[in-house]
Design an enzyme around this catalytic site. Sequence first.
Site, PDB file in Angstrom:
ATOM      1  N   GLU A   1      42.613  57.343  25.553  1.00  0.00           N
ATOM      2  CA  GLU A   1      41.196  57.360  25.157  1.00  0.00           C
ATOM      3  C   GLU A   1      40.629  58.769  25.250  1.00  0.00           C
ATOM      4  O   GLU A   1      41.278  59.681  25.776  1.00  0.00           O
ATOM      5  CB  GLU A   1      40.388  56.429  26.083  1.00  0.00           C
ATOM      6  CG  GLU A   1      40.435  56.903  27.548  1.00  0.00           C
ATOM      7  CD  GLU A   1      39.659  56.019  28.513  1.00  0.00           C
ATOM      8  OE1 GLU A   1      39.564  54.797  28.278  1.00  0.00           O
ATOM      9  OE2 GLU A   1      39.166  56.571  29.518  1.00  0.00           O
TER      10      GLU A   1
ATOM     11  N   HIS B   1      43.494  61.393  26.638  1.00  0.00           N
ATOM     12  CA  HIS B   1      44.183  61.369  27.938  1.00  0.00           C
ATOM     13  C   HIS B   1      44.730  59.985  28.240  1.00  0.00           C
ATOM     14  O   HIS B   1      44.194  58.972  27.788  1.00  0.00           O
ATOM     15  CB  HIS B   1      43.258  61.840  29.062  1.00  0.00           C
ATOM     16  CG  HIS B   1      42.003  61.038  29.207  1.00  0.00           C
ATOM     17  ND1 HIS B   1      40.929  61.204  28.369  1.00  0.00           N
ATOM     18  CD2 HIS B   1      41.645  60.055  30.078  1.00  0.00           C
ATOM     19  CE1 HIS B   1      39.957  60.366  28.725  1.00  0.00           C
ATOM     20  NE2 HIS B   1      40.377  59.649  29.757  1.00  0.00           N
TER      21      HIS B   1
ATOM     22  N   CYS C   1      39.371  59.066  40.783  1.00  0.00           N
ATOM     23  CA  CYS C   1      38.788  59.596  39.547  1.00  0.00           C
ATOM     24  C   CYS C   1      37.290  59.697  39.725  1.00  0.00           C
ATOM     25  O   CYS C   1      36.610  58.698  39.976  1.00  0.00           O
ATOM     26  CB  CYS C   1      39.136  58.691  38.367  1.00  0.00           C
ATOM     27  SG  CYS C   1      38.442  59.265  36.810  1.00  0.00           S
TER      28      CYS C   1
ATOM     29  N   HIS D   1      36.384  60.718  25.514  1.00  0.00           N
ATOM     30  CA  HIS D   1      34.941  60.497  25.657  1.00  0.00           C
ATOM     31  C   HIS D   1      34.277  61.818  26.013  1.00  0.00           C
ATOM     32  O   HIS D   1      34.966  62.790  26.362  1.00  0.00           O
ATOM     33  CB  HIS D   1      34.648  59.428  26.719  1.00  0.00           C
ATOM     34  CG  HIS D   1      35.622  59.441  27.866  1.00  0.00           C
ATOM     35  ND1 HIS D   1      35.716  60.498  28.731  1.00  0.00           N
ATOM     36  CD2 HIS D   1      36.576  58.555  28.260  1.00  0.00           C
ATOM     37  CE1 HIS D   1      36.661  60.252  29.623  1.00  0.00           C
ATOM     38  NE2 HIS D   1      37.222  59.078  29.354  1.00  0.00           N
TER      39      HIS D   1
ATOM     40  N   HIS E   1      36.611  63.847  33.588  1.00  0.00           N
ATOM     41  CA  HIS E   1      37.223  63.241  34.767  1.00  0.00           C
ATOM     42  C   HIS E   1      37.738  64.349  35.683  1.00  0.00           C
ATOM     43  O   HIS E   1      38.322  65.329  35.215  1.00  0.00           O
ATOM     44  CB  HIS E   1      38.455  62.404  34.398  1.00  0.00           C
ATOM     45  CG  HIS E   1      38.179  61.164  33.640  1.00  0.00           C
ATOM     46  ND1 HIS E   1      37.172  60.289  33.952  1.00  0.00           N
ATOM     47  CD2 HIS E   1      38.821  60.614  32.583  1.00  0.00           C
ATOM     48  CE1 HIS E   1      37.210  59.269  33.117  1.00  0.00           C
ATOM     49  NE2 HIS E   1      38.196  59.445  32.260  1.00  0.00           N
TER      50      HIS E   1
END
Length: 155
Positions: A63, A103, A117, A65, A69
């Site tokens: 995914e 990732h 995370c 975004h 992270h």
Amino acid sequence: MRDTPVRKARDGFHWDQVETLHYKDEGSAPFRDVTRQVLFADAAGGAEWRYFEVAPGGWSTLERHEHTHAVMVLRGHGRCLVGERVCEIAERDLVEVPPMTWHQFRAAPDAPLGFLCLVSRERDRPQLPDEETLARLRSLPAVAAFLEPQSRVKR
Ligand code: MN
């Protein structure tokens, strides 16, 4: 308010008063054998700290975004894809995932991969790769090899 500021660590990477959750709703995105625990839901003014554990041979969703992270491996080892880089990761390694960067985290066949995370509590929804994106990623041999176990799964 909790009755104690300390929630004790328990065997198997669990903590008192921390629920072990499904990673995501089944069928919402491709993944295999991942659990999620929210350790801090509103720490440091808007950050969320989660512990994910990928079982041996499992993987998180591929995914991307806008939110970032910050990851620290706590348990086991495996590999991650960040952008077009495939990297070996093991306990205490740190991984940064920049905005809008593809990732995925994969546990080794013989070990779990557990990691902390850190994310912003306010964050955008992950995007999944379309066929064109997957084809472009698979044109890179190292990335193709990394993604291969997933493509063999029967659906
Ligand atoms: Mn992500």
